[in-house]
Design a protein around this motif. Structure first.
Motif, PDB file in Angstrom:
ATOM      1  N   VAL B 118      61.929  44.727  30.847  1.00  0.00           N
ATOM      2  CA  VAL B 118      61.805  44.540  32.303  1.00  0.00           C
ATOM      3  C   VAL B 118      60.505  45.186  32.780  1.00  0.00           C
ATOM      4  O   VAL B 118      59.781  44.625  33.603  1.00  0.00           O
ATOM      5  CB  VAL B 118      63.028  45.123  33.039  1.00  0.00           C
ATOM      6  N   HIS B 119      60.209  46.364  32.242  1.00  0.00           N
ATOM      7  CA  HIS B 119      58.934  47.007  32.594  1.00  0.00           C
ATOM      8  C   HIS B 119      57.762  46.107  32.208  1.00  0.00           C
ATOM      9  O   HIS B 119      56.811  45.944  32.964  1.00  0.00           O
ATOM     10  CB  HIS B 119      58.801  48.358  31.887  1.00  0.00           C
ATOM     11  N   THR B 120      57.838  45.521  31.023  1.00  0.00           N
ATOM     12  CA  THR B 120      56.755  44.649  30.558  1.00  0.00           C
ATOM     13  C   THR B 120      56.595  43.454  31.487  1.00  0.00           C
ATOM     14  O   THR B 120      55.473  43.098  31.870  1.00  0.00           O
ATOM     15  CB  THR B 120      57.058  44.161  29.121  1.00  0.00           C
ATOM     16  N   VAL B 121      57.716  42.845  31.843  1.00  0.00           N
ATOM     17  CA  VAL B 121      57.680  41.686  32.740  1.00  0.00           C
ATOM     18  C   VAL B 121      57.040  42.072  34.071  1.00  0.00           C
ATOM     19  O   VAL B 121      56.153  41.382  34.586  1.00  0.00           O
ATOM     20  CB  VAL B 121      59.116  41.140  32.969  1.00  0.00           C
ATOM     21  N   VAL B 122      57.467  43.191  34.617  1.00  0.00           N
ATOM     22  CA  VAL B 122      56.955  43.619  35.928  1.00  0.00           C
ATOM     23  C   VAL B 122      55.459  43.959  35.847  1.00  0.00           C
ATOM     24  O   VAL B 122      54.669  43.560  36.701  1.00  0.00           O
ATOM     25  CB  VAL B 122      57.780  44.821  36.451  1.00  0.00           C
ATOM     26  N   GLU B 123      55.078  44.680  34.800  1.00  0.00           N
ATOM     27  CA  GLU B 123      53.657  45.044  34.660  1.00  0.00           C
ATOM     28  C   GLU B 123      52.809  43.776  34.498  1.00  0.00           C
ATOM     29  O   GLU B 123      51.750  43.647  35.115  1.00  0.00           O
ATOM     30  CB  GLU B 123      53.453  45.974  33.455  1.00  0.00           C
ATOM     31  N   ASN B 124      53.273  42.843  33.664  1.00  0.00           N
ATOM     32  CA  ASN B 124      52.504  41.612  33.433  1.00  0.00           C
ATOM     33  C   ASN B 124      52.375  40.782  34.699  1.00  0.00           C
ATOM     34  O   ASN B 124      51.303  40.262  35.007  1.00  0.00           O
ATOM     35  CB  ASN B 124      53.162  40.766  32.334  1.00  0.00           C
ATOM     36  N   ILE B 125      53.478  40.659  35.400  1.00  0.00           N
ATOM     37  CA  ILE B 125      53.446  39.808  36.588  1.00  0.00           C
ATOM     38  C   ILE B 125      52.565  40.445  37.655  1.00  0.00           C
ATOM     39  O   ILE B 125      51.871  39.756  38.403  1.00  0.00           O
ATOM     40  CB  ILE B 125      54.868  39.525  37.116  1.00  0.00           C
ATOM     41  N   GLN B 126      52.553  41.751  37.717  1.00  0.00           N
ATOM     42  CA  GLN B 126      51.701  42.413  38.716  1.00  0.00           C
ATOM     43  C   GLN B 126      50.226  42.201  38.396  1.00  0.00           C
ATOM     44  O   GLN B 126      49.411  42.013  39.288  1.00  0.00           O
ATOM     45  CB  GLN B 126      52.016  43.901  38.784  1.00  0.00           C
ATOM     46  N   GLN B 127      49.896  42.238  37.120  1.00  0.00           N
ATOM     47  CA  GLN B 127      48.493  42.040  36.734  1.00  0.00           C
ATOM     48  C   GLN B 127      48.038  40.617  36.987  1.00  0.00           C
ATOM     49  O   GLN B 127      46.926  40.368  37.417  1.00  0.00           O
ATOM     50  CB  GLN B 127      48.307  42.352  35.249  1.00  0.00           C
ATOM     51  N   ARG B 128      48.915  39.676  36.703  1.00  0.00           N
ATOM     52  CA  ARG B 128      48.503  38.278  36.668  1.00  0.00           C
ATOM     53  C   ARG B 128      48.804  37.520  37.956  1.00  0.00           C
ATOM     54  O   ARG B 128      48.150  36.520  38.246  1.00  0.00           O
ATOM     55  CB  ARG B 128      49.232  37.564  35.514  1.00  0.00           C
ATOM     56  N   ALA B 129      49.805  37.981  38.687  1.00  0.00           N
ATOM     57  CA  ALA B 129      50.298  37.140  39.783  1.00  0.00           C
ATOM     58  C   ALA B 129      49.619  37.385  41.113  1.00  0.00           C
ATOM     59  O   ALA B 129      49.681  36.552  41.998  1.00  0.00           O
ATOM     60  CB  ALA B 129      51.802  37.354  39.949  1.00  0.00           C
ATOM     61  N   ARG B 130      49.003  38.535  41.238  1.00  0.00           N
ATOM     62  CA  ARG B 130      48.516  38.917  42.559  1.00  0.00           C
ATOM     63  C   ARG B 130      47.639  37.830  43.173  1.00  0.00           C
ATOM     64  O   ARG B 130      47.856  37.385  44.296  1.00  0.00           O
ATOM     65  CB  ARG B 130      47.748  40.237  42.468  1.00  0.00           C
ATOM     66  N   ALA B 131      46.636  37.397  42.403  1.00  0.00           N
ATOM     67  CA  ALA B 131      45.694  36.417  42.955  1.00  0.00           C
ATOM     68  C   ALA B 131      46.397  35.104  43.276  1.00  0.00           C
ATOM     69  O   ALA B 131      46.194  34.523  44.347  1.00  0.00           O
ATOM     70  CB  ALA B 131      44.569  36.180  41.969  1.00  0.00           C
ATOM     71  N   ILE B 132      47.244  34.667  42.351  1.00  0.00           N
ATOM     72  CA  ILE B 132      47.909  33.371  42.554  1.00  0.00           C
ATOM     73  C   ILE B 132      48.866  33.441  43.733  1.00  0.00           C
ATOM     74  O   ILE B 132      48.865  32.576  44.607  1.00  0.00           O
ATOM     75  CB  ILE B 132      48.652  32.944  41.278  1.00  0.00           C
ATOM     76  N   LEU B 133      49.650  34.483  43.777  1.00  0.00           N
ATOM     77  CA  LEU B 133      50.642  34.570  44.838  1.00  0.00           C
ATOM     78  C   LEU B 133      49.995  34.768  46.200  1.00  0.00           C
ATOM     79  O   LEU B 133      50.446  34.228  47.203  1.00  0.00           O
ATOM     80  CB  LEU B 133      51.630  35.709  44.562  1.00  0.00           C
ATOM     81  N   GLN B 134      48.937  35.530  46.212  1.00  0.00           N
ATOM     82  CA  GLN B 134      48.318  35.808  47.514  1.00  0.00           C
ATOM     83  C   GLN B 134      47.357  34.706  47.936  1.00  0.00           C
ATOM     84  O   GLN B 134      47.293  34.345  49.098  1.00  0.00           O
ATOM     85  CB  GLN B 134      47.617  37.166  47.476  1.00  0.00           C
ATOM     86  N   GLU B 135      46.603  34.166  46.979  1.00  0.00           N
ATOM     87  CA  GLU B 135      45.599  33.165  47.355  1.00  0.00           C
ATOM     88  C   GLU B 135      46.185  31.760  47.419  1.00  0.00           C
ATOM     89  O   GLU B 135      45.886  30.995  48.328  1.00  0.00           O
ATOM     90  CB  GLU B 135      44.435  33.215  46.372  1.00  0.00           C
ATOM     91  N   LYS B 136      47.034  31.425  46.462  1.00  0.00           N
ATOM     92  CA  LYS B 136      47.589  30.069  46.462  1.00  0.00           C
ATOM     93  C   LYS B 136      48.793  29.941  47.376  1.00  0.00           C
ATOM     94  O   LYS B 136      48.971  28.943  48.055  1.00  0.00           O
ATOM     95  CB  LYS B 136      47.995  29.664  45.038  1.00  0.00           C
ATOM     96  N   LEU B 137      49.649  30.936  47.331  1.00  0.00           N
ATOM     97  CA  LEU B 137      50.884  30.817  48.108  1.00  0.00           C
ATOM     98  C   LEU B 137      50.801  31.538  49.450  1.00  0.00           C
ATOM     99  O   LEU B 137      51.753  31.533  50.214  1.00  0.00           O
ATOM    100  CB  LEU B 137      52.079  31.357  47.308  1.00  0.00           C
ATOM    101  N   HIS B 138      49.665  32.158  49.685  1.00  0.00           N
ATOM    102  CA  HIS B 138      49.460  32.883  50.940  1.00  0.00           C
ATOM    103  C   HIS B 138      50.558  33.912  51.177  1.00  0.00           C
ATOM    104  O   HIS B 138      50.996  34.120  52.300  1.00  0.00           O
ATOM    105  CB  HIS B 138      49.372  31.913  52.130  1.00  0.00           C
ATOM    106  N   LEU B 139      51.006  34.501  50.088  1.00  0.00           N
ATOM    107  CA  LEU B 139      51.994  35.569  50.222  1.00  0.00           C
ATOM    108  C   LEU B 139      51.238  36.865  50.497  1.00  0.00           C
ATOM    109  O   LEU B 139      50.246  37.146  49.834  1.00  0.00           O
ATOM    110  CB  LEU B 139      52.816  35.725  48.938  1.00  0.00           C
ATOM    111  N   GLN B 140      51.720  37.629  51.459  1.00  0.00           N
ATOM    112  CA  GLN B 140      51.104  38.927  51.701  1.00  0.00           C
ATOM    113  C   GLN B 140      51.476  39.855  50.546  1.00  0.00           C
ATOM    114  O   GLN B 140      52.460  39.624  49.850  1.00  0.00           O
ATOM    115  CB  GLN B 140      51.620  39.509  53.017  1.00  0.00           C
ATOM    116  N   SER B 141      50.694  40.919  50.383  1.00  0.00           N
ATOM    117  CA  SER B 141      50.944  41.797  49.235  1.00  0.00           C
ATOM    118  C   SER B 141      52.352  42.382  49.284  1.00  0.00           C
ATOM    119  O   SER B 141      52.996  42.565  48.258  1.00  0.00           O
ATOM    120  CB  SER B 141      49.908  42.907  49.170  1.00  0.00           C
TER     121      SER B 141
END
Lengths: 209, 296
Positions: B118-141
């Motif tokens: 679970v730690h690995t999943v969370v760390e990976n998603i935090q590294q990789r998802a920020r740009a996609i989630l914020q720029e593509k999906l317009h999700l706030q941080s």
């Protein structure tokens, strides 16, 4: 005594030095035990500033293990573990999401504070308790008569409310009256608890201030 | 004798029912060939559920991989073959594996077996998802954090309740036809463990009224926060996920045993509850978070 506990340091030391997120129940339990270990070292009358500034994510399960299970040991109506008060420092909005959910679940409340900001009460608190707590913060300290005068609350009710807030470890009870729980960052002495400050850190992420 | 299981051309949580239907007719010790040669597209649910299918078979199954090179390439980028090779006898040309940095996948198929996963999943998603989630999906941080919290809680459910490991995958899409071309992020977490009903029975007993079954187990867990653990702090994870999904107009569905429950937003036409589905072990979860429109 005020003890500053960097929760992210406890996480890295207790679980893994690569982690910055507080997720999963086993992780939360390990961090809570690490915090309890430090609290056991700092004496019976202490204020612990739990610093979440460097914590990335806090999920619901971890919040339950760390925050709720820690508080429940010290706010027991019958036999609290010891007289320890907590200020939760450096909480982000997402941390608060998880923490408010677990506080509600267990009918708990706590004091949170950011640098340079006023302390805030979050969780399950009734109207009288909140009014009394806010007045104590405004006055700096108060005895039941002071609170009754300031709020118009009957004297016996003011006394009961202050006692309840103390049992919930939301105000500090001293011989001279009740003091608000808040961190040293506010520049205020929370009820003389600074009197016997000593350094218990030893590089473990915990320090007295 | 080997029975061929036909994988539909487009494999998602809805069309996967065709695979569950076919499997329900075959004894678990009978050899199956999962034929995905004609498959052109698979969602995270499709990929993770295909791995759980292999875990339910007593006889090691075979898998014929997609003939379409783009499809096979995507499955490779999603790390599907890395895990499938240990579960299936694979036929067809497996594309060469690429570095994770080359991948367009938000989170490749990842096993969830231990707490550190679970730690690995969370760390990976935090590294990789920020740009996609914020720029593509317009999700706030702050929403990105809540999204990751949801992912963490769902993965923990596998470890605590399934009694066996599971799989998680996350992918962002632009839905050209649905939702007016908005982007979405889809999380799938699938396991072949004991499922919701058996999990509750393990603590509360199976002697319940006539209505007791997969449907009620899902309702108790999802709607009333019941957990097999008696600790009053339990059950908050799913409740928190549900709250986040509701606030963000997301969709949340859980299939377990013979039932499926869903929190259905306005933009979707899915059924809230389905019963009498083909039985399949474990729990299969899907979360869909849509892009927030600028004026929302």
């Amino acid at each position: 005594m005020i003890s500053h506990i960097d929760v992210s340091s406890v996480l890295r030391r207790s679980v893994c030095d690569l982690y910055s997120n507080l997720v999963t129940r086993p992780t939360g339990a390990a961090v809570r035990i690490g915090i309890e270990h430090h609290l056991d070292e700092i004496g019976d009358n202490a204020l612990a500033v739990l610093d979440f500034s460097h914590v990335g994510l806090l999920d619901f399960s971890c919040a339950d293990e760390i925050v709720a299970k820690l508080l429940m040991q010290y706010v027991s109506v019958d036999i609290p573990r010891r007289e320890v008060y907590f200020v939760f420092y450096g909480m982000s909005e997402s941390h608060l999401d998880a923490i408010e959910a677990v506080l509600e679940r267990h009918s708990l409340a706590l004091v949170t504070q950011l640098a340079g900001c006023d302390a805030q009460l979050i969780g399950t608190v009734d109207g009288d308790q909140r009014a009394a707590w806010e007045m104590i913060c405004e006055l700096g300290s108060a005895c039941p008569a002071d609170l009754a005068n300031a709020t118009g609350m009957p004297a016996d009710k003011a006394a009961r409310t202050l006692e309840t807030l103390w049992r919930r470890r939301l105000v500090i009870r001293q011989e001279s009256g009740y003091f608000p729980v808040r961190g040293a960052t506010s520049g205020l002495n929370p009820g003389g608890l600074l009197a016997d400050d000593r350094d218990t850190s030893g590089g473990t992420g915990v320090e007295a201030s | 004798m080997t029975t061929i299981i036909i994988v539909p051309p487009s494999l998602d949580d809805q069309s996967f029912e065709q695979i569950f239907d076919q499997l329900a007719l075959i004894p678990p010790d009978e050899k199956v060939l999962v034929d995905a040669r004609r498959t052109r597209w698979a969602s995270p649910f499709g990929l993770t559920a295909l791995l759980t299918v292999a875990q339910t078979r007593l006889e090691r199954p075979a898998l014929a991989i997609p003939e379409n090179e783009d499809t096979a390439s995507y499955w490779g980028r999603a790390s599907f073959f890395r895990h499938a090779e240990s579960l299936y006898d694979i036929s067809g040309r497996v594309p060469r594996s690429r570095q994770a940095s080359e991948s367009s996948v938000l989170l490749e198929v990842t096993p969830v077996v231990h707490t550190q996963d679970v730690h690995t999943v969370v760390e990976n998603i935090q590294q990789r998802a920020r740009a996609i989630l914020q720029e593509k999906l317009h999700l706030q941080s702050k929403v990105t954090m809540r999204f990751t919290m949801a992912l963490s809680e769902i993965c923990q459910n596998v470890i605590e309740h399934a009694g066996t490991g599971g799989w998680v995958a996350v992918q962002a899409y632009k839905w050209q036809q649905r939702l007016g071309g908005r982007s979405v992020v889809v999380i799938a977490v699938c396991d072949a463990g004991m499922g919701f009903r058996k999990s509750l029975e393990s603590a509360h007993g199976s002697e319940r009224d006539d209505r007791w079954g997969d449907r009620m187990a899902l309702e108790e867990t999802m709607m009333r926060g019941v957990s097999r653990f008696r600790d009053p702090g339990r059950g908050q994870g799913l409740a928190g996920v549900k709250r986040f999904i509701g606030n963000w107009q997301g969709k949340f569905s859980v299939r377990s045993g013979t039932a499926r429950i869903a929190i259905v937003p306005e933009w979707d036409q899915d059924e809230v509850m389905r019963e009498g589905l083909a039985p399949f072990p474990g729990a299969q979860v899907q979360i869909t978070i849509p892009e927030r429109m600028p004026d929302a």
